[in-house]
Write a protein that holds these residues in place. Structure first.
Motif, mmCIF file in Angstrom:
data_model
loop_
_atom_site.group_PDB
_atom_site.id
_atom_site.type_symbol
_atom_site.label_atom_id
_atom_site.label_comp_id
_atom_site.label_asym_id
_atom_site.label_seq_id
_atom_site.Cartn_x
_atom_site.Cartn_y
_atom_site.Cartn_z
ATOM 1 N N UNK A 1 45.233 -71.200 -0.399
ATOM 2 C CA UNK A 1 44.874 -69.786 -0.500
ATOM 3 C C UNK A 1 45.600 -69.202 -1.710
ATOM 4 N N UNK A 2 44.834 -68.565 -2.596
ATOM 5 C CA UNK A 2 45.386 -68.026 -3.835
ATOM 6 C C UNK A 2 45.196 -66.515 -3.921
ATOM 7 N N UNK A 3 46.172 -65.840 -4.526
ATOM 8 C CA UNK A 3 45.974 -64.503 -5.076
ATOM 9 C C UNK A 3 45.592 -64.702 -6.539
ATOM 10 N N UNK A 4 44.383 -64.285 -6.903
ATOM 11 C CA UNK A 4 43.817 -64.625 -8.208
ATOM 12 C C UNK A 4 43.580 -63.381 -9.043
ATOM 13 N N UNK B 1 41.434 -65.871 -2.680
ATOM 14 C CA UNK B 1 40.500 -66.987 -2.745
ATOM 15 C C UNK B 1 40.976 -68.135 -1.868
ATOM 16 N N UNK B 2 40.145 -68.505 -0.919
ATOM 17 C CA UNK B 2 40.364 -69.727 -0.148
ATOM 18 C C UNK B 2 39.652 -70.861 -0.868
ATOM 19 N N UNK B 3 40.368 -71.954 -1.133
ATOM 20 C CA UNK B 3 39.783 -73.123 -1.783
ATOM 21 C C UNK B 3 40.166 -74.358 -0.986
ATOM 22 N N UNK B 4 39.167 -75.045 -0.453
ATOM 23 C CA UNK B 4 39.471 -76.200 0.375
ATOM 24 C C UNK B 4 38.274 -77.092 0.588
#
Length: 246
Positions: A126-129, A86-89
């Motif tokens: 950037x997360x590994x979710x 997951x890209x969060x920005x």
């Protein structure tokens, strides 16, 4: 950063392969689906304090890629999990009024104090979710889910700048300074772990293709306690996209 992304993709591919193999050996109550979607939201204090006035907001392009595995006990109830990147920005412009910051001023170094003026911030995490949730089938087309998500950051960026500001510098005696331009970088203060609420639903168009919408609200702050910003910021994001069930 590229190496970490590649490692994350390899992990998801292995996870997906194991999940597919496992699903094929079990009953028809097991579903595996690929996920492609977008995240839209903000890393923000909630509620927004009076000291911040948003003048421009850009949610950026924040993809979600991965897979989900669901197991249904009966026609209605089940549990699910998965693994996604997951890209969060976001990019956001604000006017700040006496917000506590540490800024890096050319030729002067780092100044810490209360800033009033214009601020621009760029967030890219950037997360590994891995979600863990319960499932409820309303009918063969619609299903709801609710639970939590756990995420590990493989990339953290929180940078920005301030322009045409006044800062009351914290010294033994408060001193006011005018600063035309300065930068800030709190990337190292961002936590490596995120945990939060997950609720959402999915509509199945046919046997293979579906569409989902999720809401994610972080339980824990985005920053560690030593960050110069005094108010608490959290990840608050909506996710939506398509699924392909094998």
């Amino acid at each position: 950063m590229k190496i970490k992304r590649i490692i994350g993709l390899i992990v998801i591919m292995i996870y997906s392969a194991i999940a597919v193999s496992y699903a094929q050996e079990m009953s028809r109550g097991v579903d595996f689906s690929f996920v492609v979607g977008l995240n839209m939201g903000a890393t923000t204090p909630v509620p927004l304090p009076d000291a911040l006035d948003i003048t421009k907001y850009n949610p950026k392009f924040n993809p979600r890629l991965g897979g989900n595995l669901a197991w249904f006990f009966n026609e209605r109830w089940g549990i699910g999990t998965g693994l996604t990147i997951d890209w969060k920005g976001m990019n956001v412009h604000t006017k700040v009024d006496e917000v506590h910051l540490s800024i890096d001023v050319p030729q002067l170094g780092t100044l810490t104090g209360y800033v009033t003026g214009k601020n621009k911030t760029q967030v890219n995490t950037v997360y590994l979710t891995q979600p863990i949730y319960g499932l409820f089938r309303i009918n063969p087309k619609w299903q709801l889910k609710g639970g939590i998500y756990l995420a590990e950051a493989v990339h953290r960026k929180f940078k920005g700048d301030v322009r045409d500001v006044e800062i009351f510098v914290e010294t033994p005696v408060m001193q006011e300074r005018e600063v035309a331009y300065a930068t800030l970088d709190y990337s190292d203060h961002a936590r490596k772990f995120d945990l939060g609420l997950l609720v959402g639903g999915e509509f199945r168009m046919n046997k293979h293709v579906g569409f989902f919408a999720d809401f994610n609200w972080a339980f824990i702050p985005y920053f560690s306690s030593d960050v110069p910003i005094h108010f608490t910021m959290r990840n608050v994001y909506f996710s939506f996209g398509a699924t392909y069930r094998l």
